[in-house]
Structure formats: C-alpha cells, structure tokens
Design a protein around this motif. Structure first.
Motif: not given
Lengths: 202, 202
Positions: B50-70, B84-89
C-alpha cells in the motif's frame, strides 16, 4: 452485579496471557542481519511492496538502490517520486518484456550488463537496501546466470537487505532467502476491463 | 548456413504474435474508475505494498490519506518519511493490538472514532488515494460495522482509489473490491529468530 467487572477482568487476563506469549516470541527473535526477501507469485503488489520498504528505509535515514531489470518505460509514479530522493539511486536496466524488444541477443546483452551494475550495489556497504526489481525474469530465461547471481548475493555486506521481485522465483533464490512471500491473485481489475491506473499500477 | 537468421526471425515472429495478443488485452481494458484494492493473507508486505502505491500516487501529483487502525507505535520508517510529504495526511488511529491495550470497551470506542475520521477521507473528492491500513481487524472483531463501512466505501468519489490491508479480509470487502491479493507466507525471517528490521519490517 459483579458480572461486568468479572468479564472485563477475564478479558484482561486472557489478553495478558496472549501478550506474554507474543512478547516471548518477539524476545526470542533477537538476531539482526541483512535480509534477502523474495516477492513472487502472479498477484499484484510485488514491486509496490518493495517500494514501500524503500520508504521505510528512507524514513530511517538509510541509503537505497533500485535496479529495474525489465521495465523499459520511465513514466511511472514510483520512479518520478523516488528518483528525487537524495538517498535513492535508481537504474532502469530493461527495455521492456521480450515481446516488446523482439531481439533475443540484444536482450541477453542488456540483462548481463544490468547484472554487472547490480553487482556494484551488492559490493557497496554504504547501500543499506538493494531492490532487484523483476530480476526473476532474466534469471529464469537464463540470460543472467543463477549461480553467479547467488554467489554475488551471498558475498554482499552482512547488514545489507536485498529484495528480489518477479513471478516464478527460481527455487535456489527461495532457498537462499530469509523471507519469501507469494502474492496470489484472487481478483484483478485488469481482467474486468479496467486499464492500468496511475497511482495504483504505474 | 541460414540457421541463425531463421532462428532469429522465428523468435521475432513468435514475440510479435505474443505482443499482438497482449496489446489486444491491454486495449480491451479501457475503463477508468477509482479502485478498491484488498491486501490480505498471512504473508509479509500487505501494508508495504500500500505504501508503494502511495509513492506511485505522489509521483503523479496525487493527494493521499493514510489511516492506521491498529498500529500504536509512531516510530516506523514509513510514517517518518511519508508524514513529511505535503500531499500526505497521516492518521494513527490505533493504540496497538488487543493484547497490548487489554481494554475492550476503550478499543471499541477508539475504532469507531477512527472510522468516523476515515469516513471524512471517503467523502473528500480532493483525496485521490485512501489507505485504510489494518482495517480488517476492527471490522472482523465487530468494532466497526461492516455494512456501514461498505456503504461509506460505495458512496466515495468515483475516481478515488482505496486500499484496505489486514489478515482475514471479510468476504463482503473482497466481493466489493476490484483487486484482491492474498499475501501468502512461504517463509518468514521472524520464525528463524530474526528480529523485526528497520527498513524492512518497520
């Protein structure tokens, strides 16, 4: 009247016992070494999982090298993003799959040149994590000698982690590995007519 | 005398035929939509992928949110780097596994508060990719209502991608998903006495 506190107490006791078992297992796993991981199988996520570990490594201030053995395209999100990171060295060594290149002699030459560059990473103790993306293909095809590759992997710095991705990982890689995950395809959007999506597939 | 050129020619023809079949399959997959991906199974790499796909998305200028439940700990490499990435919550919603917290009522409350925050991501069309990390656990335990979660997933923006990770993904999640990968454990370093390694496991 006492039912609720008792139930909570029993739950807490059960969880405490579970915690002790898990903590003991964690305490027993006390070795540290550079790991060899294999991401194989026909499912989605083999390379993505490697890139996720790249991000983990970068978060700890580690240095990373990525060598891509098949991928010819240079417009992927992972490359655009990770190439910008000062602690990442990124090499696109491939020129696409065999059906794209259609030139066997040239493919073999490309793969062997690729391995000699990857070997450089495996001899550099300043690199903490090496990703050999899609290495299983040129090795399965016999373009890169499996025994030579294994030898180079074994001689690498003791604390260096290596991740090899690709379908049909050779048995000898799996035997040499510390962790092997098979990515099993249960369902894939592509086979329902959905094209490769930015941010997910590239 | 002609053997070599003929062999090369046959190889090229075979690859050309293969390319036509593959290109036709690619052309047929022409739909675009926000995908729901499930990373389940007992193998390593579900969250990493999933984090690898976050990196893919960031490389295309997309905005990402990650919620960790455990995950309760906040010292992981992925969090240090991606926060640290401005496009990640990035939200750490959990406080550890049940055997860490040992307080059922509190865990349920935490999970439900977590879902109401995740729902906010699923209602925000400016977020291109939402990672619901380890969501399968609170849903399997019944702490988050499966039907409510599915409803929120279905109502999300049409182009928003969602990745759910965790063992034992509920069947209803898999049925609703576009892509399901089962991460199968073939071999894991931990069971050979090797502790969780920075850059690989955390």
């Amino acid at each position: 009247m006492n039912e609720t506190p008792n139930r909570e107490q029993r739950y807490r006791q059960r969880m405490q016992r579970k915690k002790e078992i898990i903590d003991a297992a964690i305490a027993k796993a006390d070795q540290e070494k550079g790991l060899l991981l294999i991401h194989t199988g026909n499912g989605k996520g083999k390379s993505s999982a490697a890139f996720g570990m790249v991000v983990r490594a970068l978060g700890h201030g580690m240095r990373v090298a990525v060598a891509q053995f098949i991928k010819g395209r240079s417009d992927t999100g992972e490359e655009a993003f990770l190439r910008q990171q000062p602690d990442v060295t990124w090499l696109v060594l491939g020129e696409g799959f065999t059906w794209d290149t259609q030139d066997l002699a040239h493919d073999i030459e490309t793969a062997q040149r690729g391995w000699s560059m990857a070997r450089g990473f495996l001899q550099d103790p300043s690199i903490d994590l090496v990703v050999l993306d899609e290495l299983t293909y040129p090795v399965s095809y016999g373009w890169i000698d499996l025994a030579f590759a294994l030898e180079d992997l074994k001689k690498r710095p003791a604390m260096q982690h290596v991740i090899i991705t690709g379908r049909n990982a050779p048995k000898a890689f799996c035997e040499a590995a510390d962790t092997v995950t098979e990515f099993c395809n249960v369902k894939h959007a592509f086979y329902s007519g959905i094209k490769a999506q930015r941010g997910i597939d590239l």
